[in-house]
Design a protein around this motif. Structure first.
Motif, PDB file in Angstrom:
ATOM      1  N   SER A 133     -72.297 -16.889 -32.830  1.00 45.32           N
ATOM      2  CA  SER A 133     -72.571 -15.510 -33.190  1.00 45.32           C
ATOM      3  C   SER A 133     -71.377 -14.633 -32.817  1.00 45.32           C
ATOM      4  O   SER A 133     -71.095 -13.647 -33.481  1.00 45.32           O
ATOM      5  CB  SER A 133     -73.836 -15.028 -32.486  1.00 45.32           C
ATOM      6  N   ARG A 134     -70.670 -14.999 -31.752  1.00 50.10           N
ATOM      7  CA  ARG A 134     -69.494 -14.229 -31.370  1.00 50.10           C
ATOM      8  C   ARG A 134     -68.260 -14.881 -31.960  1.00 50.10           C
ATOM      9  O   ARG A 134     -68.041 -16.082 -31.786  1.00 50.10           O
ATOM     10  CB  ARG A 134     -69.374 -14.185 -29.840  1.00 50.10           C
ATOM     11  N   GLU A 135     -67.475 -14.074 -32.655  1.00 48.00           N
ATOM     12  CA  GLU A 135     -66.335 -14.634 -33.380  1.00 48.00           C
ATOM     13  C   GLU A 135     -65.344 -15.337 -32.449  1.00 48.00           C
ATOM     14  O   GLU A 135     -64.850 -16.415 -32.750  1.00 48.00           O
ATOM     15  CB  GLU A 135     -65.631 -13.520 -34.126  1.00 48.00           C
ATOM     16  N   GLN A 136     -65.072 -14.704 -31.288  1.00 46.24           N
ATOM     17  CA  GLN A 136     -64.062 -15.281 -30.384  1.00 46.24           C
ATOM     18  C   GLN A 136     -64.507 -16.651 -29.876  1.00 46.24           C
ATOM     19  O   GLN A 136     -63.694 -17.557 -29.735  1.00 46.24           O
ATOM     20  CB  GLN A 136     -63.810 -14.368 -29.195  1.00 46.24           C
ATOM     21  N   SER A 137     -65.817 -16.789 -29.602  1.00 44.86           N
ATOM     22  CA  SER A 137     -66.296 -18.098 -29.139  1.00 44.86           C
ATOM     23  C   SER A 137     -66.127 -19.139 -30.219  1.00 44.86           C
ATOM     24  O   SER A 137     -65.725 -20.273 -29.940  1.00 44.86           O
ATOM     25  CB  SER A 137     -67.765 -18.000 -28.736  1.00 44.86           C
ATOM     26  N   GLY A 138     -66.431 -18.771 -31.461  1.00 48.24           N
ATOM     27  CA  GLY A 138     -66.232 -19.702 -32.566  1.00 48.24           C
ATOM     28  C   GLY A 138     -64.777 -20.106 -32.693  1.00 48.24           C
ATOM     29  O   GLY A 138     -64.462 -21.281 -32.905  1.00 48.24           O
ATOM     30  N   MET A 176     -55.762 -20.734 -38.123  1.00 45.86           N
ATOM     31  CA  MET A 176     -56.498 -21.981 -37.917  1.00 45.86           C
ATOM     32  C   MET A 176     -57.739 -22.037 -38.807  1.00 45.86           C
ATOM     33  O   MET A 176     -57.991 -23.031 -39.479  1.00 45.86           O
ATOM     34  CB  MET A 176     -56.907 -22.100 -36.452  1.00 45.86           C
ATOM     35  N   ARG A 177     -58.487 -20.944 -38.814  1.00 43.15           N
ATOM     36  CA  ARG A 177     -59.691 -20.918 -39.650  1.00 43.15           C
ATOM     37  C   ARG A 177     -59.346 -21.026 -41.127  1.00 43.15           C
ATOM     38  O   ARG A 177     -60.056 -21.659 -41.901  1.00 43.15           O
ATOM     39  CB  ARG A 177     -60.451 -19.625 -39.414  1.00 43.15           C
ATOM     40  N   ALA A 178     -58.229 -20.390 -41.517  1.00 45.09           N
ATOM     41  CA  ALA A 178     -57.838 -20.428 -42.919  1.00 45.09           C
ATOM     42  C   ALA A 178     -57.408 -21.832 -43.318  1.00 45.09           C
ATOM     43  O   ALA A 178     -57.618 -22.253 -44.452  1.00 45.09           O
ATOM     44  CB  ALA A 178     -56.710 -19.434 -43.167  1.00 45.09           C
ATOM     45  N   ALA A 179     -56.815 -22.575 -42.364  1.00 45.14           N
ATOM     46  CA  ALA A 179     -56.276 -23.899 -42.684  1.00 45.14           C
ATOM     47  C   ALA A 179     -57.387 -24.928 -42.891  1.00 45.14           C
ATOM     48  O   ALA A 179     -57.196 -25.887 -43.639  1.00 45.14           O
ATOM     49  CB  ALA A 179     -55.338 -24.367 -41.575  1.00 45.14           C
ATOM     50  N   SER A 192     -68.459 -21.725 -24.086  1.00 45.06           N
ATOM     51  CA  SER A 192     -69.875 -21.535 -24.410  1.00 45.06           C
ATOM     52  C   SER A 192     -70.511 -20.468 -23.531  1.00 45.06           C
ATOM     53  O   SER A 192     -71.383 -19.721 -23.979  1.00 45.06           O
ATOM     54  CB  SER A 192     -70.642 -22.845 -24.240  1.00 45.06           C
ATOM     55  N   LEU A 193     -70.079 -20.393 -22.271  1.00 48.76           N
ATOM     56  CA  LEU A 193     -70.675 -19.403 -21.375  1.00 48.76           C
ATOM     57  C   LEU A 193     -70.266 -17.987 -21.756  1.00 48.76           C
ATOM     58  O   LEU A 193     -70.982 -17.037 -21.468  1.00 48.76           O
ATOM     59  CB  LEU A 193     -70.247 -19.695 -19.929  1.00 48.76           C
ATOM     60  N   GLU A 194     -69.107 -17.871 -22.426  1.00 47.76           N
ATOM     61  CA  GLU A 194     -68.681 -16.543 -22.859  1.00 47.76           C
ATOM     62  C   GLU A 194     -69.519 -16.040 -24.014  1.00 47.76           C
ATOM     63  O   GLU A 194     -69.589 -14.845 -24.263  1.00 47.76           O
ATOM     64  CB  GLU A 194     -67.225 -16.590 -23.353  1.00 47.76           C
ATOM     65  N   ASN A 195     -70.078 -16.979 -24.765  1.00 47.45           N
ATOM     66  CA  ASN A 195     -70.747 -16.588 -26.023  1.00 47.45           C
ATOM     67  C   ASN A 195     -71.939 -15.667 -25.777  1.00 47.45           C
ATOM     68  O   ASN A 195     -72.772 -15.973 -24.974  1.00 47.45           O
ATOM     69  CB  ASN A 195     -71.201 -17.833 -26.772  1.00 47.45           C
TER      70      ASN A 195
END
Lengths: 266, 256
Positions: free
Chosen positions: B151-156, B94-97, A263-266
């Motif tokens: 909002s950030r793809e990597q965090s999601g 993972m997202r596709a599954a 979460s902190l990276e976001n």
């Protein structure tokens, strides 16, 4: 906003909007005199005990946050007989389940703010930066969360059980199972709270991702009371609740710590 | 043994190009197996002694439920690989599954309800297996919702991978629910280690259907992964060339 945060490092953004500004100011001043996190000097990040005491002090000062989940719990339970009918036999049969589900919802509702204030004023980042694992700060916060939400619910539960016509044999199992179970709920919910702390409106999402994980606790919690009411030994169910709690205490803070870093990276 | 293929698999571009060759075969074999299994199971397998013809929904219900559970493991393992080795492609899989697994869970719940009406006399009971499958559906929805919320793809990616991993604690409970609790749902008929409690004439079409579903799952998962790869990598040179667009401008080439 900046100056307010400086004056009250931990409490500024966490204090609910209902509390009056004087109250917030007072708690902030008292805090900085009692070892809070000094923003200017991030070397003095607190350890487990200090953070635990700070969190507990904060929780006690913000009485509304302790009382609100309890009030919610009692209010909705008082509504239930109006909705499903006041027949004593039916209430007695549903009492344990109703109390457990309401305890679950009350925990869930209070969970959202677990890391939010610290995330917004940056102290969560300070905690993540320190040398010790994030496991202990998370555990301290969860412990305080349980002490101010789960534990009072458990203590209050025999009274509500009486109001709902629960058989007296169920009081003690209800109380013990709630005490053990709500601690697991706080721990599991902390993972969800940490995952969603960076999102703007996490409320419903938090419920969606955490509710399925609450289910085993609910099953064995109500199972404890049901076994006692049916005249069986409820030890096995309590043992399973204890096992869930042990596993959750070992693993959930780790997962929550990982989630906080994400979460902190976001 | 060289691990080069494994590392190459981590490259979305390599994956996309390799799977282009596999896809038609995968699709053809899976559709063939599904067709054979359907005709065999629905048309030629004998009637059940107690349930008559209504048992035939087993040929859809059981493979869908199998894949709904296996799909959660696939999703969680891909999430774990992504978290541990920081493989981009793993998160994409993972997202596709997630939506495929949710759809299969829904199919198994729906066919279960349709099957429940003639055999149990009810569409829905709060039985251990049914309730835990519903929870599996919510777990999938939670992973989908969380992966889309950042909002950030990597965090999601990372957050939903962590949630998928945490959710795996519920999966053994679902597997074992029919054995641990005595409920309306019948215990497992297909067993790996002992003889199955199902007649061979019904078993072979069922196995065909399960194999067909597995291949179909692999096919759809690959297709969806390829779509997500294109969506994520649309700025890169190779995707632009693939799409027949002119070569990227200097600014987007720099970003790629």
């Amino acid at each position: 906003m900046e100056t307010e945060q400086l004056a009250t490092p931990l409490s500024a953004s966490k204090s609910s909007s209902t509390s009056n500004p004087a109250d917030t100011g007072a708690s902030g001043i008292n805090l900085s005199s009692a070892k809070s996190i000094p923003v200017a000097n991030p070397v003095h990040v607190p350890g487990f005990h200090t953070l635990f005491r700070t969190e507990l002090t904060l929780a006690v000062r913000r009485r509304s946050e302790i009382v609100n989940p309890l009030l919610f719990f009692v209010t909705v339970l008082a509504m239930m007989p109006l909705g499903i009918g006041p027949e004593p036999e039916m209430l007695a049969r549903m009492a344990a389940g109703l109390i457990w589900v309401m305890a679950l919802l009350a925990t869930l509702l209070s969970q959202e703010s677990l890391f939010r204030g610290d995330y917004e004023d940056g102290s969560l980042e300070q905690l993540a930066l320190q040398a010790q694992p994030l496991y202990f700060p998370v555990l301290a916060k969860v412990l305080v969360h349980w002490m101010v939400t789960g534990l009072p619910l458990a203590v209050l539960s025999p009274l509500l059980g009486m109001m709902l016509n629960l058989d007296a044999a169920g009081y003690w199992p209800l109380m013990v199972s709630l005490a053990l179970g709500t601690a697991s709920l706080s721990l599991i919910g902390a993972v969800g709270a940490a995952l969603t702390v960076a999102l703007r409106r996490p409320g419903l999402l938090l419920a969606l991702i955490i509710m399925p994980l609450y289910v085993p606790v609910l099953i064995f919690g109500t199972g404890t009371v049901q076994a006692a009411l049916d005249g069986y030994s409820y030890g096995p169910q309590l043992a399973i609740l204890g096992a869930i709690l042990t596993a959750a205490a070992a693993l959930a803070p780790l997962a929550a710590a990982g989630a906080i870093r994400i979460s902190l990276e976001n | 043994m060289s691990w080069q293929w494994f590392h190459r698999l981590g490259s979305p571009r390599w994956f996309y190009q390799k799977t282009s060759a596999w896809l038609p075969w995968l699709g053809a074999v899976s559709l063939l197996l599904l067709a054979v299994g359907c005709v065999w199971g629905l048309g030629f397998a004998p009637q059940d002694a107690k349930q008559g013809n209504s048992y035939r929904i087993i040929y859809i219900h059981v493979p869908a439920a199998f894949l709904a559970l296996a799909g959660y493991y696939i999703m969680a393992i891909c999430g774990a690989i992504g978290l541990i080795w920081k493989m981009k492609l793993s998160f994409v899989v993972m997202r596709a599954a997630a939506p495929i697994g949710a759809a299969l869970t829904f199919i198994s719940l729906f066919t279960g309800a349709v099957w429940g009406k003639p055999t149990w006399g009810t569409y829905w009971v709060w039985d251990a297996r049914i309730t835990s499958m519903l929870l599996l559906f919510f777990l999938y929805l939670g992973v989908m919702a969380l992966s889309g919320a950042f909002s950030r793809e990597q965090s999601g990616d990372k957050a939903s991978a962590l949630l998928a991993l945490v959710g795996t604690v519920n999966i053994p409970i679902i597997y074992k629910s029919v054995d641990w609790w005595f409920t309306l749902h019948q215990p497992a008929t297909l067993k790996l280690t002992e003889a199955s409690t199902i007649d061979p004439s019904m078993f072979y079409p069922l196995i065909t259907m399960i194999a067909g579903f597995y291949l179909f799952y692999a096919w759809v998962l690959t297709l969806h992964t390829r779509t997500l790869i294109l969506q994520r990598e649309w700025r890169t040179q190779w995707v632009r060339e693939l799409m027949g667009q002119p070569a990227a401008q200097s600014s987007s080439a720099a970003r790629a």
